[in-house]
Motif scaffolding. Sequence first.
Motif, PDB file in Angstrom:
ATOM      1  N   ILE A  75      32.415  32.317  20.550  1.00 32.99           N
ATOM      2  CA  ILE A  75      33.547  32.246  20.146  1.00 32.99           C
ATOM      3  C   ILE A  75      34.371  30.179  20.914  1.00 32.99           C
ATOM      4  CG2 ILE A  75      35.875  32.301  22.109  1.00 32.99           C
ATOM      5  CD1 ILE A  75      34.347  34.227  24.132  1.00 32.99           C
ATOM      6  N   GLY A  76      35.424  30.978  19.660  1.00 32.70           N
ATOM      7  CA  GLY A  76      35.335  29.185  19.136  1.00 32.70           C
ATOM      8  C   GLY A  76      36.824  28.828  19.919  1.00 32.70           C
ATOM      9  N   ALA A  77      37.161  27.963  20.486  1.00 33.06           N
ATOM     10  CA  ALA A  77      38.426  27.622  21.240  1.00 33.06           C
ATOM     11  C   ALA A  77      39.375  25.953  21.178  1.00 33.06           C
ATOM     12  CB  ALA A  77      38.988  28.299  22.255  1.00 33.06           C
ATOM     13  N   SER A  78      40.358  25.726  20.938  1.00 32.57           N
ATOM     14  CA  SER A  78      41.014  24.144  20.868  1.00 32.57           C
ATOM     15  C   SER A  78      41.561  24.216  22.069  1.00 32.57           C
ATOM     16  CB  SER A  78      40.616  23.223  19.669  1.00 32.57           C
ATOM     17  OG  SER A  78      41.143  22.311  20.383  1.00 32.57           O
ATOM     18  N   THR A  79      42.982  23.658  21.511  1.00 26.88           N
ATOM     19  CA  THR A  79      44.165  23.465  22.421  1.00 26.88           C
ATOM     20  C   THR A  79      44.808  24.884  23.004  1.00 26.88           C
ATOM     21  OG1 THR A  79      45.063  22.194  20.750  1.00 26.88           O
ATOM     22  CG2 THR A  79      46.465  23.042  22.550  1.00 26.88           C
ATOM     23  N   GLY A  80      44.944  24.780  24.389  1.00 27.92           N
ATOM     24  CA  GLY A  80      44.674  26.236  25.207  1.00 27.92           C
ATOM     25  C   GLY A  80      43.773  26.826  25.287  1.00 27.92           C
ATOM     26  N   GLY A  81      42.348  26.327  25.099  1.00 29.82           N
ATOM     27  CA  GLY A  81      41.422  26.909  25.068  1.00 29.82           C
ATOM     28  C   GLY A  81      40.616  27.197  26.760  1.00 29.82           C
ATOM     29  N   PRO A  82      41.020  26.191  27.142  1.00 22.68           N
ATOM     30  CA  PRO A  82      40.178  25.908  28.822  1.00 22.68           C
ATOM     31  C   PRO A  82      41.026  27.874  29.635  1.00 22.68           C
ATOM     32  CG  PRO A  82      40.822  24.200  28.694  1.00 22.68           C
ATOM     33  CD  PRO A  82      41.426  24.706  27.267  1.00 22.68           C
ATOM     34  N   GLU A  83      42.082  27.922  29.286  1.00 18.03           N
ATOM     35  CA  GLU A  83      42.448  29.071  30.101  1.00 18.03           C
ATOM     36  C   GLU A  83      42.505  30.448  28.705  1.00 18.03           C
ATOM     37  OE1 GLU A  83      46.980  31.086  31.160  1.00 18.03           O
ATOM     38  OE2 GLU A  83      47.045  29.319  30.495  1.00 18.03           O
ATOM     39  N   ALA A  84      42.264  30.244  27.831  1.00 16.34           N
ATOM     40  CA  ALA A  84      42.435  31.709  27.426  1.00 16.34           C
ATOM     41  C   ALA A  84      41.180  31.827  26.896  1.00 16.34           C
ATOM     42  CB  ALA A  84      41.722  31.076  25.414  1.00 16.34           C
ATOM     43  N   VAL A  85      40.002  31.106  27.267  1.00 12.61           N
ATOM     44  CA  VAL A  85      38.294  30.816  27.124  1.00 12.61           C
ATOM     45  C   VAL A  85      38.216  32.154  28.874  1.00 12.61           C
ATOM     46  CG1 VAL A  85      35.960  30.497  27.777  1.00 12.61           C
ATOM     47  CG2 VAL A  85      37.817  30.244  25.881  1.00 12.61           C
ATOM     48  N   TYR A  86      38.574  31.815  29.633  1.00 12.15           N
ATOM     49  CA  TYR A  86      39.029  31.878  30.841  1.00 12.15           C
ATOM     50  C   TYR A  86      39.211  33.730  31.393  1.00 12.15           C
ATOM     51  CZ  TYR A  86      40.189  33.208  36.072  1.00 12.15           C
ATOM     52  OH  TYR A  86      40.454  33.975  36.537  1.00 12.15           O
ATOM     53  N   LYS A  87      40.439  33.481  30.980  1.00 12.16           N
ATOM     54  CA  LYS A  87      40.860  35.440  30.551  1.00 12.16           C
ATOM     55  C   LYS A  87      39.974  35.858  29.886  1.00 12.16           C
ATOM     56  CE  LYS A  87      45.754  33.898  31.086  1.00 12.16           C
ATOM     57  NZ  LYS A  87      47.146  34.255  30.230  1.00 12.16           N
ATOM     58  N   VAL A  88      39.288  35.927  28.489  1.00  9.97           N
ATOM     59  CA  VAL A  88      38.415  36.432  28.396  1.00  9.97           C
ATOM     60  C   VAL A  88      37.008  36.368  28.853  1.00  9.97           C
ATOM     61  CG1 VAL A  88      36.702  36.860  26.418  1.00  9.97           C
ATOM     62  CG2 VAL A  88      38.645  36.299  25.708  1.00  9.97           C
ATOM     63  N   ILE A  89      36.338  35.986  29.320  1.00 10.11           N
ATOM     64  CA  ILE A  89      34.787  35.697  30.067  1.00 10.11           C
ATOM     65  C   ILE A  89      34.600  36.508  31.448  1.00 10.11           C
ATOM     66  CG2 ILE A  89      33.050  34.403  30.831  1.00 10.11           C
ATOM     67  CD1 ILE A  89      33.492  33.879  28.628  1.00 10.11           C
ATOM     68  N   LYS A  90      36.430  36.645  32.204  1.00 14.47           N
ATOM     69  CA  LYS A  90      36.134  37.013  33.291  1.00 14.47           C
ATOM     70  C   LYS A  90      36.430  38.469  33.293  1.00 14.47           C
ATOM     71  CE  LYS A  90      41.236  37.440  34.348  1.00 14.47           C
ATOM     72  NZ  LYS A  90      42.388  37.294  35.012  1.00 14.47           N
ATOM     73  N   ASN A  91      36.842  38.816  32.394  1.00 19.44           N
ATOM     74  CA  ASN A  91      36.905  40.756  32.381  1.00 19.44           C
ATOM     75  C   ASN A  91      35.274  40.648  31.623  1.00 19.44           C
ATOM     76  OD1 ASN A  91      39.418  40.816  32.959  1.00 19.44           O
ATOM     77  ND2 ASN A  91      39.647  40.000  31.653  1.00 19.44           N
ATOM     78  N   LEU A  92      34.115  40.510  31.031  1.00 18.81           N
ATOM     79  CA  LEU A  92      32.987  40.880  30.711  1.00 18.81           C
ATOM     80  C   LEU A  92      32.317  40.968  31.956  1.00 18.81           C
ATOM     81  CD1 LEU A  92      32.692  38.035  28.271  1.00 18.81           C
ATOM     82  CD2 LEU A  92      33.592  39.965  28.197  1.00 18.81           C
ATOM     83  N   PRO A  93      31.349  42.552  31.798  1.00 10.75           N
ATOM     84  CA  PRO A  93      30.432  42.184  32.938  1.00 10.75           C
ATOM     85  C   PRO A  93      29.258  41.618  32.853  1.00 10.75           C
ATOM     86  CG  PRO A  93      30.384  44.473  30.945  1.00 10.75           C
ATOM     87  CD  PRO A  93      31.299  43.431  30.449  1.00 10.75           C
ATOM     88  N   GLU A  94      28.537  42.193  34.297  1.00 11.40           N
ATOM     89  CA  GLU A  94      27.507  40.946  34.589  1.00 11.40           C
ATOM     90  C   GLU A  94      26.376  41.488  33.351  1.00 11.40           C
ATOM     91  OE1 GLU A  94      24.864  41.946  37.872  1.00 11.40           O
ATOM     92  OE2 GLU A  94      26.164  43.914  38.181  1.00 11.40           O
ATOM     93  N   ASN A  95      25.995  42.429  32.772  1.00 11.09           N
ATOM     94  CA  ASN A  95      25.398  42.669  31.586  1.00 11.09           C
ATOM     95  C   ASN A  95      25.704  42.866  29.405  1.00 11.09           C
ATOM     96  OD1 ASN A  95      26.358  45.007  32.107  1.00 11.09           O
ATOM     97  ND2 ASN A  95      24.343  46.501  31.586  1.00 11.09           N
ATOM     98  N   TYR A  96      26.599  41.866  30.295  1.00 12.70           N
ATOM     99  CA  TYR A  96      27.196  41.799  28.415  1.00 12.70           C
ATOM    100  C   TYR A  96      26.102  40.208  27.771  1.00 12.70           C
ATOM    101  CZ  TYR A  96      30.663  41.664  24.548  1.00 12.70           C
ATOM    102  OH  TYR A  96      31.252  41.768  24.130  1.00 12.70           O
ATOM    103  N   TYR A  97      26.535  41.164  26.668  1.00 11.95           N
ATOM    104  CA  TYR A  97      25.688  39.932  25.434  1.00 11.95           C
ATOM    105  C   TYR A  97      25.580  38.797  25.674  1.00 11.95           C
ATOM    106  CZ  TYR A  97      26.463  44.762  22.787  1.00 11.95           C
ATOM    107  OH  TYR A  97      25.932  45.832  22.189  1.00 11.95           O
ATOM    108  N   SER A  98      24.840  37.785  25.168  1.00  9.80           N
ATOM    109  CA  SER A  98      24.872  36.549  25.349  1.00  9.80           C
ATOM    110  C   SER A  98      25.836  36.010  24.728  1.00  9.80           C
ATOM    111  CB  SER A  98      23.236  35.547  24.440  1.00  9.80           C
ATOM    112  OG  SER A  98      23.699  34.272  24.861  1.00  9.80           O
ATOM    113  N   VAL A  99      26.574  35.145  25.310  1.00  6.90           N
ATOM    114  CA  VAL A  99      27.862  34.348  24.860  1.00  6.90           C
ATOM    115  C   VAL A  99      28.104  32.919  24.943  1.00  6.90           C
ATOM    116  CG1 VAL A  99      30.549  34.593  24.855  1.00  6.90           C
ATOM    117  CG2 VAL A  99      29.523  36.000  26.053  1.00  6.90           C
TER     118      VAL A  99
END
Length: 301
Positions: free
Chosen positions: A165-189
């Motif tokens: 995942i690549g992100a810049s401006t606005g990235g901290p919030e956008a990344v959080y919203k993606v990662i928080k919904n991934l299950p514990e055994n998801y692929y390496s990110v």
Amino acid sequence: MPIKVLIVDDSILVQKLLKDIINSEEDMEVMAVASDPYIAREIISKEKPDIITLDIDMPKMNGLTFLKSLKKHYPIPTLIISTLTRKDSDMEIRALELGAYDVVEKPSMFTKDSFYKSKQEIIEKIRASIYIDKLREFNFSDECINYSKNSILSKNIKSEKIVVIGASTGGPEAVYKVIKNLPENYYSVIVVMHMPERFTNSYAARLNNSCKMNVKEAEDGDCLIRGRVLIAPGNHNLYVKKCEEKDKYFVIIKKDEPYKHYRPSINLTLFSLAKASGNNVTAIILTGMGDDGAEGMEILK
């Protein structure tokens, strides 16, 4: 119409540096300068800027208190420009929660190259403000602070796919919203963001308390395994290499030359993944990356 910028900072030197940087561009201009939030509030009541650049550590009222007040009456996109230290990084995280859309380090005057890098980053993030609707609040949840993640990591399971995942401006919030919904055994990110040095460690720790996956700032030699998110350290490039004997992948962290002014560079990460893993990679560019990542995405096709 140029982007109207209000600078809020008590340092006369920083005020001048920011004015010179902003006024050097045709599409933006400094409408006013305030040495403390009280003066800033007076200015805003008379003429609303398009964006505010805000320091955290100021006399009379700090930036966090000002942000709390600002969001109630004047929801103006706010960019934190601050001198970041390890003890201050939690305050920058809190500023993001209060509605600031990004954080950048104050301009560096150590070398010509470092000043140019600071200048380009500030300009890029101010330009991105036109895509920010308003000052908006979000909160990192602590629901996973006591969540046991050791069962997945202890198995050291090879990840069949690698998600970048690549992100810049606005990235901290956008990344959080993606990662928080991934299950514990998801692929390496792997997450590569244009964020300051010393900020990414606190950000990774905050994400780790909020998400089911294990999240950490990447260190040299970390393996890519299921259930783990690696955040590229600020101001360092992250490369991926394959360990032939174990048929697994690990990261190399280098503070080498920026690639087209970016460090970390999502392009360099994607180049290394194309060579190491090829078809096993899923790449996502979220927000505000400029052209960083475009070349890497082409190579991965």
